[in-house]
Structures are given as C-alpha cells and as structure tokens.
Design a protein around this motif. Structure first.
Motif, PDB file in Angstrom:
ATOM      1  N   TRP A  29       0.630  -1.119   0.516  1.00  0.00           N
ATOM      2  CA  TRP A  29       0.421  -0.136  -0.109  1.00  0.00           C
ATOM      3  C   TRP A  29       0.641   1.534  -0.148  1.00  0.00           C
ATOM      4  O   TRP A  29       2.388   1.037   0.918  1.00  0.00           O
ATOM      5  CB  TRP A  29      -1.149   0.061   1.305  1.00  0.00           C
ATOM      6  CG  TRP A  29      -1.857  -1.286   1.452  1.00  0.00           C
ATOM      7  CD1 TRP A  29      -1.781  -2.286   2.072  1.00  0.00           C
ATOM      8  CD2 TRP A  29      -2.499  -1.858   1.138  1.00  0.00           C
ATOM      9  NE1 TRP A  29      -2.309  -2.745   2.270  1.00  0.00           N
ATOM     10  CE2 TRP A  29      -3.463  -2.836   1.726  1.00  0.00           C
ATOM     11  CE3 TRP A  29      -3.328  -1.215  -0.654  1.00  0.00           C
ATOM     12  CZ2 TRP A  29      -4.476  -3.927   0.524  1.00  0.00           C
ATOM     13  CZ3 TRP A  29      -4.630  -1.895  -1.097  1.00  0.00           C
ATOM     14  CH2 TRP A  29      -5.012  -3.279  -0.147  1.00  0.00           C
ATOM     15  N   ALA A  74       2.664  -0.341   5.483  1.00  0.00           N
ATOM     16  CA  ALA A  74       2.514  -0.014   4.013  1.00  0.00           C
ATOM     17  C   ALA A  74       4.317   1.518   3.662  1.00  0.00           C
ATOM     18  O   ALA A  74       4.677   1.470   4.323  1.00  0.00           O
ATOM     19  CB  ALA A  74       1.128   1.456   3.598  1.00  0.00           C
ATOM     20  N   TYR A 111      -1.889   7.017  -4.922  1.00  0.00           N
ATOM     21  CA  TYR A 111      -1.980   6.293  -3.518  1.00  0.00           C
ATOM     22  C   TYR A 111      -3.447   6.156  -2.955  1.00  0.00           C
ATOM     23  O   TYR A 111      -3.900   5.820  -4.134  1.00  0.00           O
ATOM     24  CB  TYR A 111      -1.967   8.202  -2.552  1.00  0.00           C
ATOM     25  CG  TYR A 111      -0.187   8.366  -2.599  1.00  0.00           C
ATOM     26  CD1 TYR A 111       0.896   7.936  -1.699  1.00  0.00           C
ATOM     27  CD2 TYR A 111       0.049   9.664  -3.815  1.00  0.00           C
ATOM     28  CE1 TYR A 111       1.636   7.948  -1.729  1.00  0.00           C
ATOM     29  CE2 TYR A 111       1.713   9.797  -3.037  1.00  0.00           C
ATOM     30  CZ  TYR A 111       2.415   9.540  -2.625  1.00  0.00           C
ATOM     31  OH  TYR A 111       3.500   9.373  -2.421  1.00  0.00           O
ATOM     32  N   ASP A 112      -2.551   4.021  -2.574  1.00  0.00           N
ATOM     33  CA  ASP A 112      -4.362   3.836  -1.954  1.00  0.00           C
ATOM     34  C   ASP A 112      -4.571   5.032  -1.136  1.00  0.00           C
ATOM     35  O   ASP A 112      -6.198   4.604  -1.083  1.00  0.00           O
ATOM     36  CB  ASP A 112      -3.605   2.428  -1.808  1.00  0.00           C
ATOM     37  CG  ASP A 112      -2.642   1.841  -2.675  1.00  0.00           C
ATOM     38  OD1 ASP A 112      -3.395   1.314  -3.559  1.00  0.00           O
ATOM     39  OD2 ASP A 112      -1.630   1.889  -2.603  1.00  0.00           O
ATOM     40  N   ARG A 114      -6.580   5.246  -7.310  1.00  0.00           N
ATOM     41  CA  ARG A 114      -6.377   3.975  -6.524  1.00  0.00           C
ATOM     42  C   ARG A 114      -6.637   4.034  -5.811  1.00  0.00           C
ATOM     43  O   ARG A 114      -6.542   3.015  -4.651  1.00  0.00           O
ATOM     44  CB  ARG A 114      -4.583   4.085  -6.658  1.00  0.00           C
ATOM     45  CG  ARG A 114      -3.948   3.107  -7.252  1.00  0.00           C
ATOM     46  CD  ARG A 114      -2.406   3.310  -7.337  1.00  0.00           C
ATOM     47  NE  ARG A 114      -2.229   2.467  -6.360  1.00  0.00           N
ATOM     48  CZ  ARG A 114      -0.697   1.865  -6.191  1.00  0.00           C
ATOM     49  NH1 ARG A 114      -0.012   2.477  -6.892  1.00  0.00           N
ATOM     50  NH2 ARG A 114      -0.461   1.319  -5.022  1.00  0.00           N
ATOM     51  N   LYS A 118      -8.123   4.781  -2.181  1.00  0.00           N
ATOM     52  CA  LYS A 118      -9.308   4.013  -1.902  1.00  0.00           C
ATOM     53  C   LYS A 118     -10.125   4.246   0.148  1.00  0.00           C
ATOM     54  O   LYS A 118     -11.052   3.987  -0.206  1.00  0.00           O
ATOM     55  CB  LYS A 118      -8.849   2.025  -0.912  1.00  0.00           C
ATOM     56  CG  LYS A 118      -8.453   1.588  -2.559  1.00  0.00           C
ATOM     57  CD  LYS A 118      -7.544   0.071  -1.893  1.00  0.00           C
ATOM     58  CE  LYS A 118      -6.952   0.111  -2.805  1.00  0.00           C
ATOM     59  NZ  LYS A 118      -6.084   0.812  -3.716  1.00  0.00           N
ATOM     60  N   LEU A 149      -7.640  -0.006   4.467  1.00  0.00           N
ATOM     61  CA  LEU A 149      -7.240  -1.156   3.580  1.00  0.00           C
ATOM     62  C   LEU A 149      -7.105  -2.627   3.268  1.00  0.00           C
ATOM     63  O   LEU A 149      -7.080  -2.585   1.994  1.00  0.00           O
ATOM     64  CB  LEU A 149      -5.507  -0.684   3.574  1.00  0.00           C
ATOM     65  CG  LEU A 149      -5.793   1.084   2.848  1.00  0.00           C
ATOM     66  CD1 LEU A 149      -4.180   1.016   3.245  1.00  0.00           C
ATOM     67  CD2 LEU A 149      -6.046   1.385   1.359  1.00  0.00           C
ATOM     68  N   GLU A 150      -7.216  -3.272   4.715  1.00  0.00           N
ATOM     69  CA  GLU A 150      -7.578  -4.889   4.455  1.00  0.00           C
ATOM     70  C   GLU A 150      -8.239  -5.285   4.702  1.00  0.00           C
ATOM     71  O   GLU A 150      -8.786  -5.985   4.659  1.00  0.00           O
ATOM     72  CB  GLU A 150      -6.604  -5.127   5.407  1.00  0.00           C
ATOM     73  CG  GLU A 150      -5.172  -4.452   5.652  1.00  0.00           C
ATOM     74  CD  GLU A 150      -4.527  -4.660   6.933  1.00  0.00           C
ATOM     75  OE1 GLU A 150      -5.033  -4.270   8.117  1.00  0.00           O
ATOM     76  OE2 GLU A 150      -3.628  -4.239   7.335  1.00  0.00           O
TER      77      GLU A 150
END
Ligand SMILES: NC(=O)C1=CN([C@@H]2O[C@H](COP(=O)(O)OP(=O)(O)OC[C@H]3O[C@@H](n4cnc5c(N)ncnc54)[C@H](O)[C@@H]3O)[C@@H](O)[C@H]2O)C=CC1
Ligand SMILES: O=C(O)CCC(=O)C(=O)O
Length: 313
Positions: free
Chosen positions: A4, A24, A44-45, A65, A67, A303-304
């Motif tokens: 990430w 990350a 970037y995430d 990207r 999230k 993110l997870e």
C-alpha cells in the motif's frame, strides 16, 4: 501482502507514522499545495489529512487508486463526501481522540474572555497596571447555553458544572432524555438564545449550521452575552458578530475557528473584546498522539477490508 502507498498531507504524530510504516509505504508531504496534490495523488491507495487539505471532487477524480481518506480529527467539512461516495472511496475519522482537548480549550477561552486574562497579561508586559479596568465576571451560577450536545458539548458541560453553571442544551438530533442524562436541560434554540449568559457552539459545519448565529439570533440574546466558538468559523455570521460586539450586545467572544483560516488581522480578530486562538482546540500532545494512533489503525483496517469503527462515508 500488497504494498500500500499512503500519502500524509498535513503531517501525523510519529506514533501514527510508525504504525503505518509497519504495513505500507508512507510519504510525508506535510503542507503540500493543492496543485501538487492533484499531480501526485494518482499514486496512492490512502490519503491522511487534518483540516488544512481540501479533499475536493477534483482530488477524487485524479486518484484512481484511492481506497480510503483518513481525517486525523473530527470535522470532515474539508472532504467532499459526495465525491468520495461517487468514487467508492471510504472516509474515516478519529472522532474521540481530541474531545477533551477541545473541551478544555473551550473552558480556557471562557475564563479568558470573562476575566480578560490576555489583556491583563499584555498590559503588564507593556509595563502597565490597569487593575481598575479589569473588572470581569464570574462563571459561578451563570447559565451556559451549549449548542450541539455531542462529545465535546457534553464534556464542556461536565466541566462547566464544576463551576456551578446551569446548562441549557440545544441539539435537535438528540432525544430530550439523552440530553438530560448528559447533564443538560433540553431547550429550543430560541429559549437558549434568550436565557444564556454564555453561549458555546459544538456543532459540525453543514448546510443546517452555517451562520446559525446570525443577526437575528444575536438580537434574541441577552445584552452582555458572551460567545465562545471552537467548532467551525462558518457556524457564526462573523459580520453579525462584529456588529454585536461593536454595539455592546455581545460583551466578548472567544474564538478558536474562523470562516477563512488563517483569517489575518481582521476587525474581528483585532477587536479588543475578542480572544483568539489559531484553531488549536485539538492541538495537544495527548490528543494528537491518540488521533494519530486511531487514524493509522483505522486507515489500515479500511485497506485490509476489516471492520471499521469510524466510517463517515
Ligand atoms: N477547534 C478544534 O480544533 C476542533 C473542532 N471540532 C469541531 O467540533 C465539532 C463537534 O465535535 P464533536 O462534539 O466531537 O461532534 P459530535 O458529533 O459528537 O457532536 C456534534 C453534535 O452536534 C449536533 N448537531 C448537529 N446538527 C445540529 C444543529 N443543526 N443544531 C444543533 N446541534 C446539532 C449533533 O446532534 C451532535 O450531538 C466538530 O464537528 C468539529 O467541527 C472538533 C475537534 C477539534
Ligand atoms: O486537525 C486540525 O487541524 C483541527 C482539528 C479539528 O478542527 C477537527 O478535528 O475537527
């Protein structure tokens, strides 16, 4: 584990950065301009901001990207939540970390204004002794009107009770019983405006609260009322407040937040009856350490794909 990439645009206490870096790649670009953000955000995430960065629709458009956006703090009025939803981007904040810091600053502003502590200090430093002019008021047995009886409003009320203040609370989104359980007397906005000696605001800035205290509201208040605001500048019509200060309707104001930040040395900021702080409500080591841990953990959880505690959008 996916690699990430997380962008920090307003800084983050080291403990939060350490949590993020364990999972990350983290780029700390504190103070990045709006133009530069648009140029780099595509990489970037996740994006972690405080209040300075405006996460506009253009930012979401430029970030395929992205999230999750994490707000290290409470107010998300700097994030376009509709654009976040349209782009399927999660928005989280860390709403409990800074409650006490803001509540304590609010009491500090209240005492500073009613006793003119900053003026007392400034005049002493200039070699003067204006004791006779500095006759203030007590908080004891005064009526405090709290607009917005959520986390911060409730903690302000708890502390004000230690000064033997009576607490009126206006919060149309809370049942009257919940307000009573939190130690406030539930009242309408009009009743609060009529009865309060000191009014403090703890509402989010949205379409219902913008300019909540306007000329009409000031006209309903007691002569010599004090106004405290550590919520958002936009909840007070600043021009109306200035007029109310000049006419003596409002005896003093304690302001941590401004419609435009930084406001510069405006007529409101330099007014002798106004005590100002540069949006430092949440600015304590303790609050920022908690906020950093909370937002780092929450952004990684997003993110997870793990359960979230503080999803805003
Ligand atoms: N000065 C600073 O550094 C800080 C400022 N803040 C500001 O303080 C605000 C409040 O924070 P919290 O107490 O944690 O939020 P909260 O969500 O716990 O409380 C806000 C309360 O306002 C009420 N409310 C919403 N619309 C209202 C309306 N039209 N009239 C009256 N009440 C209304 C809600 O029902 C809620 O109970 C934040 O939204 C933020 O803008 C928060 C943290 C730091
Ligand atoms: O994070 C900041 O800079 C200010 C804190 C604040 O206003 C908030 O958390 O709503």
């Amino acid at each position: 584990m996916p690699e990430w990439k997380i962008l920090l645009t307003d800084g983050l206490e080291q403990n939060g950065q350490d949590i993020l870096r364990a999972a990350a790649q983290v780029d700390n670009r504190a103070g990045i301009s709006a133009d530069d953000l648009l140029k780099v955000v595509a990489e970037y995430d996740a994006l972690i901001v405080r209040g300075r960065t405006k996460v506009t629709a253009a930012v979401f458009d430029a970030a395929p990207r992205l999230k999750v956006v994490g707000r290290a703090g409470v107010g998300v009025d700097n994030i376009d939540l509709n654009a976040a939803k349209a782009h399927n981007v999660i928005v989280v904040n860390s709403p409990t970390a800074t409650t006490i810091a803001v509540a304590e600053l609010t009491l500090g502003l209240m005492l500073s204004v009613v006793r003119e502590i900053p003026r007392a200090d400034a005049t002493m430093k200039a070699g003067q002794w204006i004791k006779k002019e500095l006759e203030g008021h007590e908080l004891w047995r005064k009526t405090l009107g709290v607009i917005g009886f959520g986390r911060i409003g409730t903690e302000v009320a708890r502390r004000a009770k230690a000064f033997d203040m009576d607490i009126l609370a206006y919060d149309p989104l809370l049942p009257a019983e919940a307000i009573r359980l939190r130690g406030g007397e539930p009242v309408s906005l009009d009743e609060l405006l009529h009865r309060a000696d000191i009014i403090t605001l703890h509402v989010p800035l949205d379409e219902n609260t913008r300019n909540l205290l306007n000329a009409e509201a000031f006209a309903k208040m007691k002569d010599g009322v004090y106004i405290i605001c550590a919520a958002r500048g936009g909840v007070i019509d600043e021009e109306a407040l200035l007029q109310a200060l000049n006419s003596g309707k409002v005896a003093g104001a304690g302001l941590d937040v401004f419609a435009t930040e930084p406001p510069g040395a405006t007529a409101l900021v330099t007014h002798p009856k106004v005590v100002c702080t540069p949006h430092i409500g949440a600015q304590t080591v303790e609050a920022q350490t908690r906020a950093a841990e909370d937002i780092a953990t929450e952004v990684l959880a997003a993110l997870e794909g793990k359960p979230l505690r503080w999803r805003v959008a």
